[in-house]
Design a protein around this motif. Structure first.
Motif, mmCIF file in Angstrom:
data_model
loop_
_atom_site.group_PDB
_atom_site.id
_atom_site.type_symbol
_atom_site.label_atom_id
_atom_site.label_comp_id
_atom_site.label_asym_id
_atom_site.label_seq_id
_atom_site.Cartn_x
_atom_site.Cartn_y
_atom_site.Cartn_z
ATOM 1 N N GLU A 82 0.834 -1.205 0.000
ATOM 2 C CA GLU A 82 0.000 0.000 0.000
ATOM 3 C C GLU A 82 0.869 1.255 0.000
ATOM 4 O O GLU A 82 0.617 2.198 -0.763
ATOM 5 N N ASN B 134 1.164 3.945 -3.029
ATOM 6 C CA ASN B 134 0.787 5.325 -2.736
ATOM 7 C C ASN B 134 1.903 6.314 -3.033
ATOM 8 O O ASN B 134 1.646 7.471 -3.395
ATOM 9 N N ARG C 178 1.109 3.927 -10.094
ATOM 10 C CA ARG C 178 -0.047 4.781 -9.823
ATOM 11 C C ARG C 178 -0.027 5.947 -10.797
ATOM 12 O O ARG C 178 0.958 6.680 -10.876
ATOM 13 N N GLU D 292 -4.721 7.716 -3.699
ATOM 14 C CA GLU D 292 -4.083 6.630 -2.963
ATOM 15 C C GLU D 292 -5.049 5.456 -2.796
ATOM 16 O O GLU D 292 -6.256 5.590 -3.017
#
Length: 256
Positions: free
Chosen positions: A199, A203, A226, A232
């Protein structure tokens, strides 16, 4: 895409990401060329060996891996095989030899291997992305309305019509792939523990390889990050906190 699954590999029909790269640990040695260019995380710089060359990582301690990922390469163009070897303590042992038929992403999913040193080899090729490590396997599949990566390509065009309405021809000036991957039913304890490092990785905009279902959908994978305009990861609790769900927006590198 080139997906190779060896006998004995586990969890081959669940979503997975490869984000930790053992080539970033230990001592990196290229027999020729600049090996760091293959592990920088970017796709515009390349490790280019002179003739038959190897890129080796000496980790120093026995380290488990189960996935090799290669992208941003010209292996098929230059008619080069890709070899992947591990050190058994006395000699190099070949794990897989791949003969690419196009310059698309390559993912090799294997049973657990353990060694202190690993290496890849190629002949006269340029390779921009090399990742090797343990996959993070999601315990549940993606939402059934998922759009696969091979159907999520985006082409920005220039040209088209004249003022008089004539077709003047189109030119592709940018290509990519963008897709939202929804995970609707994940155990909350797994999300809050096993997934926490990924994660943060996602992010903060770090690259990773993603595959939705390696065995049944072997073309649904790629080198991802991303996107600039994406938020996020925001897992949401439901069912009294037993489960969490979220959607992961991914931008995918398109080489060919």
């Amino acid at each position: 895409m080139t997906m190779i699954i060896q006998d004995g590999a586990y969890d081959i029909n669940k979503p997975c990401v490869l984000y930790e790269n053992v080539f970033l640990t230990g001592t990196l040695t290229a027999s020729s060329g600049t090996g760091e260019d293959a592990i920088s995380g970017t796709t515009w710089d390349f490790w280019t060996g002179a003739g038959a060359s190897t890129l080796e990582i000496d980790i120093g301690v026995s380290t488990e891996v189960d996935c090799l990922f290669i992208d941003a390469h010209n292996l098929a163009t230059v008619s080069s095989n890709l070899t992947f070897d591990k050190w058994d303590g006395a000699a190099w042992v070949n794990v897989e030899t791949i003969t690419p038929t196009s310059d698309v992403a390559i993912m090799l999913v294997m049973p657990n291997l353990s060694a202190t040193k690993y290496r890849i080899g190629a002949t006269g090729a340029s390779i921009g992305v090399v990742m090797l490590g343990k996959r993070l396997v999601f315990p549940q599949g993606v939402d059934q309305s998922h759009t696969s990566i091979q159907h999520a390509r985006v082409y920005e065009l220039l040209g088209g019509n004249s003022l008089g309405g004539q077709f003047t021809g189109q030119k592709v000036i940018r290509k990519s792939a963008d897709v939202g991957v929804t995970f609707p039913l994940l155990d909350a304890a797994w999300v809050d523990s096993d997934m926490s490092d990924f994660e943060l990785h996602y992010n903060t905009g770090q690259p990773f390889a993603f595959a939705a279902r390696p065995k049944d959908f072997p073309d649904d994978f790629g080198y991802c990050q991303r996107p600039d305009n994406a938020g996020e990861l925001r897992p949401r609790y439901y069912e009294g906190g037993m489960y969490e769900e979220f959607t992961m927006s991914i931008g995918v590198y398109v080489n060919v």
